[in-house]
Design an enzyme around this catalytic site. Structure first.
Site, PDB file in Angstrom:
ATOM      1  N   ASP A  26       0.813  -1.233   0.000  1.00 28.73           N
ATOM      2  CA  ASP A  26       0.000   0.000   0.000  1.00 28.73           C
ATOM      3  C   ASP A  26       0.836   1.268   0.000  1.00 28.73           C
ATOM      4  OD1 ASP A  26      -2.233  -1.704   0.351  1.00 28.73           O
ATOM      5  OD2 ASP A  26      -1.833  -1.732   2.503  1.00 28.73           O
ATOM      6  N   HIS A  54      -4.172  -1.681  -6.159  1.00 26.61           N
ATOM      7  CA  HIS A  54      -3.578  -0.420  -6.596  1.00 26.61           C
ATOM      8  C   HIS A  54      -4.690   0.526  -6.987  1.00 26.61           C
ATOM      9  CE1 HIS A  54       0.413  -2.521  -7.882  1.00 26.61           C
ATOM     10  NE2 HIS A  54       0.250  -2.447  -6.584  1.00 26.61           N
TER      11      HIS A  54
HETATM   12  P1  IMP Z   1      -1.849 -12.711   1.739  1.00 26.49           P
HETATM   13  O1  IMP Z   1      -0.933 -12.116   0.725  1.00 26.49           O
HETATM   14  O2  IMP Z   1      -3.308 -12.519   1.393  1.00 26.49           O
HETATM   15  O3  IMP Z   1      -1.501 -14.124   2.062  1.00 26.49           O
HETATM   16  O4  IMP Z   1      -1.663 -11.899   3.119  1.00 26.49           O
HETATM   17  C1  IMP Z   1      -0.460 -11.992   3.889  1.00 26.49           C
HETATM   18  C2  IMP Z   1      -0.179 -10.656   4.557  1.00 26.49           C
HETATM   19  O5  IMP Z   1       0.195  -9.716   3.566  1.00 26.49           O
HETATM   20  C3  IMP Z   1      -1.374 -10.032   5.289  1.00 26.49           C
HETATM   21  O6  IMP Z   1      -0.893  -9.308   6.407  1.00 26.49           O
HETATM   22  C4  IMP Z   1      -1.951  -9.079   4.267  1.00 26.49           C
HETATM   23  O7  IMP Z   1      -2.673  -8.028   4.873  1.00 26.49           O
HETATM   24  C5  IMP Z   1      -0.670  -8.590   3.619  1.00 26.49           C
HETATM   25  N1  IMP Z   1      -0.830  -8.137   2.233  1.00 26.49           N
HETATM   26  C6  IMP Z   1      -0.871  -8.888   1.130  1.00 26.49           C
HETATM   27  N2  IMP Z   1      -0.965  -8.125   0.045  1.00 26.49           N
HETATM   28  C7  IMP Z   1      -0.975  -6.858   0.457  1.00 26.49           C
HETATM   29  C8  IMP Z   1      -1.030  -5.590  -0.218  1.00 26.49           C
HETATM   30  O8  IMP Z   1      -1.062  -5.488  -1.446  1.00 26.49           O
HETATM   31  N3  IMP Z   1      -1.048  -4.497   0.586  1.00 26.49           N
HETATM   32  C9  IMP Z   1      -0.965  -4.583   1.936  1.00 26.49           C
HETATM   33  N4  IMP Z   1      -0.874  -5.733   2.593  1.00 26.49           N
HETATM   34  C10 IMP Z   1      -0.897  -6.867   1.861  1.00 26.49           C
END
Ligand code: IMP
Length: 445
Positions: A26, A54
């Site tokens: 983010d 995004h």
């Molecule tokens: P996952 O990628 O859904 O397995 O999530 C794993 C961790 O990464 C969690 O804490 C999510 O909130 C974080 N996360 C995954 N993708 C993003 C993103 O694009 N922005 C912010 N946090 C992310």
């Protein structure tokens, strides 16, 4: 891009670049990719999946992209989803059709790697179940099936890829067996108790979803590595767009509170299918403060009204999940580490305008653990959560900076803040963003 070419690009200018997040996601990569994409012929996603979010603002329109590269909004650029991305076919169709409804047609401009793995409906249920708190540490995932899909990829025999969509009939028996096993495994893991309904995990249901996906997506499926080789050989310039952030990298992030892919320049060669020597410019994106969604250590987190203020002014709510983001001061320790690990050659600092009006702004310049100063992020997440951040307070700036277009016109305190961060991190800040619009960006060259 599609024509075969054996020309060499030796002697041609290499402006290939990569945009990576230096935090926990983010950071505002979408805006930077969109800004830079005008100067590139091809924009490539190489990691992650629909967990990314995004937001790109163009005039009154706001576009939330999850799987598609932010370059899709530049009508001259070709967009590529590389082999390292995990593709939820239904989410991809929704995104393509959402853009079509707003007059943006991707026909002939989007290529999806035939090697990219498919996020299946059971991966999303497994993600929710594993993260429900009954199966070990709760990561706070986006529930988009990212971890289970990458795990399946490593297991290989039960995984499905984009190319399998095109030859669905070759996989009937395997798909039947996998669906049966997945339903049984999810039930045995306690899906019912966790309130997760596995009724849709059956061959007929999943096969008909894949048939729809085959009809709508097969025209985009391509062998993207040779397409990229051709583009490079023709002298076209390629921009690689990372999803998530480097502190979420599977090996180098705050494990286990990370995502399941390589999120920095380290992910480009494998995830995009290009030479490791291709990219020389790597733009690391950070906000002027830090945010995190999901669980995990965050030493410079502000649990007071200053954190609330940053969340409100900076509109810090997740693009993918809508969750309020945790907010804190910029962390020069993690930035320095991600800069070194990630091969970051320059930095884009976002949301300078969000800090306007704060009496003081803080920077985390070091940590100590149980009274001892430490140089880097501890591997153990409990140790990391226990570090004492050394916060240096600098004078804030009162004026609204959202209309400033030149670095020299920023208040002295804001300029001082930027140069302090440059010194602490050891990389030049070449872009300072003061608002969501394309033209709210100060370029320093
Ligand atoms: P996952 O990628 O859904 O397995 O999530 C794993 C961790 O990464 C969690 O804490 C999510 O909130 C974080 N996360 C995954 N993708 C993003 C993103 O694009 N922005 C912010 N946090 C992310």
């Amino acid at each position: 891009m599609s024509s075969a070419s054996n020309q060499s690009n030796i002697g041609q200018e290499n402006r290939h670049a990569c945009v990576v997040g230096m935090g926990w996601g983010d950071e505002g990569k979408g805006k930077i990719v969109d800004l830079l994409a005008g100067g590139f012929d091809v924009v490539v996603r190489f990691n992650g999946g629909a967990n990314a979010g995004h937001t790109v603002r163009i005039g009154d329109d706001s576009f939330a992209l999850h799987l598609l590269p932010s370059g899709v909004l530049r009508d001259k650029a070709i967009s590529v989803i590389g082999p390292g991305v995990v593709v939820d076919p239904i989410a991809l169709i929704e995104e393509i059709e959402g853009l079509e409804a707003r007059g943006i047609d991707l026909a002939g401009r989007l290529l999806v790697s035939d090697r990219a793995h498919l996020v299946m409906p059971y991966h999303k249920l497994e993600d929710r179940l594993r993260d429900s708190g009954t199966q070990g540490k709760k990561i706070g995932t986006t529930a988009k099936g990212i971890g289970p899909c990458y795990a399946e990829k490593m297991l290989r025999s039960s995984a499905f890829r984009m190319i399998d969509l095109v030859h669905l009939d070759r996989h009937t028996d395997r798909l039947k067996a996998v669906c049966e096993r997945k339903a049984a495994v999810l039930e045995a893991m306690g899906a019912d108790d966790a309130g997760i309904n596995t009724i849709a995990i059956n061959y007929d249901e999943i096969n008909s979803t894949l048939e729809i996906a085959e009809r709508k997506l097969s025209k985009y499926v391509a062998e993207t590595t040779s397409c990229l080789e051709d583009a490079v050989a023709k002298g076209q310039q390629v921009l690689f767009e990372s999803a998530n952030g480097m502190l979420l990298d599977i090996d180098h992030g705050t494990f286990p509170y990370v995502t399941a892919s390589h999120t920095g320049l380290n992910g480009v060669p494998a995830g995009a299918g290009v030479s490791p020597h291709l990219v020389r410019r790597c733009v690391g994106v950070t906000k002027a403060y830090a945010t995190r969604v999901g669980n995990g250590p965050f030493p410079s987190e502000l649990l007071d009204e200053r954190g609330d203020r940053i969340r409100e002014v900076g509109r810090e709510f997740g693009t993918t999940t809508g969750r309020p983001r945790r907010c804190g001061w910029l962390d020069a320790v993690t930035l320095r580490q991600t800069k070194l690990l990630g091969g970051v050659t320059e930095i884009a600092m976002m949301h300078m305008d969000t800090l306007s009006g704060m009496a003081e702004v803080g920077i985390c310049t070091g940590y100590s653990l149980r009274g001892e100063a430490i140089r880097s992020m501890p591997a153990d997440s409990e140790d990391f959560a226990a570090v004492d951040p050394h916060i240096e307070m600098l004078p804030g700036w009162k004026d609204d900076v959202s209309g400033v277009t030149k670095f020299e016109s920023l208040p002295a305190e804001a300029r001082n803040y930027v140069t302090q961060v440059e010194e602490l991190v050891g990389a030049p800040i070449t872009m300072v963003s003061v608002g969501p619009e394309r033209n709210q960006t100060i370029h320093r060259t």
